[in-house]
Design a protein around this motif. Structure first.
Motif, short mmCIF file in Angstrom:
data_model
loop_
_atom_site.label_atom_id
_atom_site.label_comp_id
_atom_site.label_asym_id
_atom_site.label_seq_id
_atom_site.Cartn_x
_atom_site.Cartn_y
_atom_site.Cartn_z
N VAL A 1 0.84 -1.12 0.17
CA VAL A 1 0.01 -0.04 0.15
C VAL A 1 0.92 1.25 0.06
O VAL A 1 1.75 1.60 0.98
CB VAL A 1 -1.09 -0.08 1.23
N TYR B 1 1.12 5.37 -0.36
CA TYR B 1 0.25 6.65 -0.23
C TYR B 1 1.04 7.90 -0.29
O TYR B 1 2.08 8.02 0.19
CB TYR B 1 -0.59 6.59 1.18
N ALA C 1 -4.93 4.82 3.82
CA ALA C 1 -3.76 3.87 3.43
C ALA C 1 -3.61 2.83 4.85
O ALA C 1 -3.37 1.59 4.55
CB ALA C 1 -2.58 4.42 2.93
N ILE D 1 -6.15 0.41 5.29
CA ILE D 1 -6.30 -0.91 4.08
C ILE D 1 -5.00 -1.62 4.23
O ILE D 1 -5.07 -3.00 4.15
CB ILE D 1 -5.81 -0.06 2.77
N THR E 1 -5.61 -5.76 5.34
CA THR E 1 -5.15 -6.80 4.41
C THR E 1 -3.68 -7.16 4.85
O THR E 1 -3.20 -8.16 4.39
CB THR E 1 -4.81 -6.03 3.15
N ARG F 1 0.90 -9.75 -3.84
CA ARG F 1 -0.39 -8.98 -3.64
C ARG F 1 -0.17 -7.67 -4.61
O ARG F 1 0.44 -7.43 -4.87
CB ARG F 1 -0.44 -8.36 -2.06
N VAL G 1 -1.68 -1.24 -4.21
CA VAL G 1 -2.79 -0.09 -3.96
C VAL G 1 -2.22 1.24 -3.66
O VAL G 1 -1.40 1.38 -2.96
CB VAL G 1 -3.23 -0.58 -2.60
N VAL H 1 -3.01 5.07 -2.67
CA VAL H 1 -3.78 5.88 -2.13
C VAL H 1 -3.12 7.49 -2.44
O VAL H 1 -2.14 7.63 -1.77
CB VAL H 1 -4.09 5.57 -0.80
N VAL I 1 -3.77 -3.56 -9.79
CA VAL I 1 -3.52 -2.41 -9.02
C VAL I 1 -4.92 -1.71 -8.50
O VAL I 1 -5.74 -2.14 -9.42
CB VAL I 1 -2.57 -1.09 -9.70
N TYR I 2 -4.92 -1.25 -7.47
CA TYR I 2 -6.05 -0.23 -7.23
C TYR I 2 -5.66 1.02 -6.91
O TYR I 2 -4.48 1.19 -6.43
CB TYR I 2 -6.63 -1.11 -5.93
N LEU J 1 -7.05 4.30 -5.01
CA LEU J 1 -8.19 5.06 -4.11
C LEU J 1 -7.68 6.38 -3.75
O LEU J 1 -6.73 6.80 -3.41
CB LEU J 1 -8.07 4.51 -2.62
N ILE K 1 -10.21 -5.58 -1.35
CA ILE K 1 -8.85 -5.77 -1.96
C ILE K 1 -8.25 -6.95 -1.36
O ILE K 1 -7.52 -7.72 -2.07
CB ILE K 1 -8.13 -4.52 -1.48
#
Length: 248
Positions: free
Chosen positions: A2, A4, A15, A18, A22, A46, A49, A51, A78-79, A81, A148
């Motif tokens: 993650v 951020y 973040a 998350i 996770t 994984r 992510v 943010v 990827v995500y 946010l 996620i």
């Protein structure tokens, strides 16, 4: 993993939730940008992510530049946010272009309403109202974390005016995003916190007060993170509430 970027704490707050839910690594893009680090970022099992806040209805340019130039290996899912005070307009369109450039597989995008912090143009909410906004958004953040963790795809984007993320964004950066105008008042205690918080190393001490150079992204970290509210922007921020969410 993650990653951020956060000026006043909204995206850091998201973040952290998350990453905790996770059980994934939490990485500050602020620090990577500040130190100029371009070490390879590896997440074999994984997704990545990202943010970040919404700057003129797109991801901050410093974040986009970082992602474009950094090396990401392992899982290419990827995500994204994005925290915002209102909406993200067509930010998703530019994120899709970025993902295509990086050969990322976009699994999900979401906009998360958080307290307004851009006090050079708007007013930040009082503490009680800010707390209410955060509490209202937290269940949604937890749901995103669950999705996620499960590897679910999602898209909470609601189509809105593309002009916001297009020519208005360009005009915003060209006309508004400038360091000139930030200054410290006589309340300054020379604590150097603004120097530490600036992700672009744009602030240095001149005598006993901070001085701003020309490389600024208007993240509001300096003005909102000052412990004695000694930083102002032109004549636009006098008397305004400072918003800084310190969770880490």
């Amino acid at each position: 993993m993650v990653l951020y970027f956060s000026g006043t704490g909204n995206s850091r707050y998201v973040a952290k939730i998350i990453a905790e839910k996770t059980k994934d690594a939490l990485i500050s893009m602020n620090e990577l940008i500040k130190t100029g680090s371009r070490e390879e970022l590896i997440s074999p099992d994984r997704p990545f992510v990202f943010v970040c806040p919404t700057y003129a209805w797109r991801i901050p340019r410093v974040v986009e530049e970082f992602i474009r130039t950094a090396t990401f290996t392992g899982n290419q899912k990827v995500y994204f946010l994005m925290t915002c005070g209102d909406d993200t307009a067509n930010a998703i369109g530019y994120i899709k272009e970025l993902c295509k450039f990086k050969h990322f597989e976009l699994q999900g995008f979401a906009e998360i309403i958080m307290p307004e912090n851009y006090i050079t143009m708007y007013s930040a909410p009082e503490k009680a109202v800010a707390k209410e906004i955060i509490e209202k958004s937290t269940p949604f953040i937890l749901k995103l974390a669950e999705n996620i963790q499960e590897g679910s795809a999602f898209d909470t984007f609601t189509a809105k005016a593309k002009a916001k993320s297009g020519f208005i964004n360009t005009a915003f950066y060209g006309l508004v995003v400038k360091a000139k105008g930030f200054h410290a008042t006589d309340q300054c205690i020379s604590c150097r916190k603004c120097v530490k918080l600036c992700p672009l190393n744009n602030i240095e001490m001149s005598g006993n007060k901070p001085a701003w150079n020309n490389h600024c992204t208007h993240c509001m970290a300096c003005i909102c993170g000052c412990p004695v509210a000694a930083i102002e922007y032109k004549n636009k921020t006098q008397g305004k509430t400072r918003y800084y969410l310190d969770t880490l």
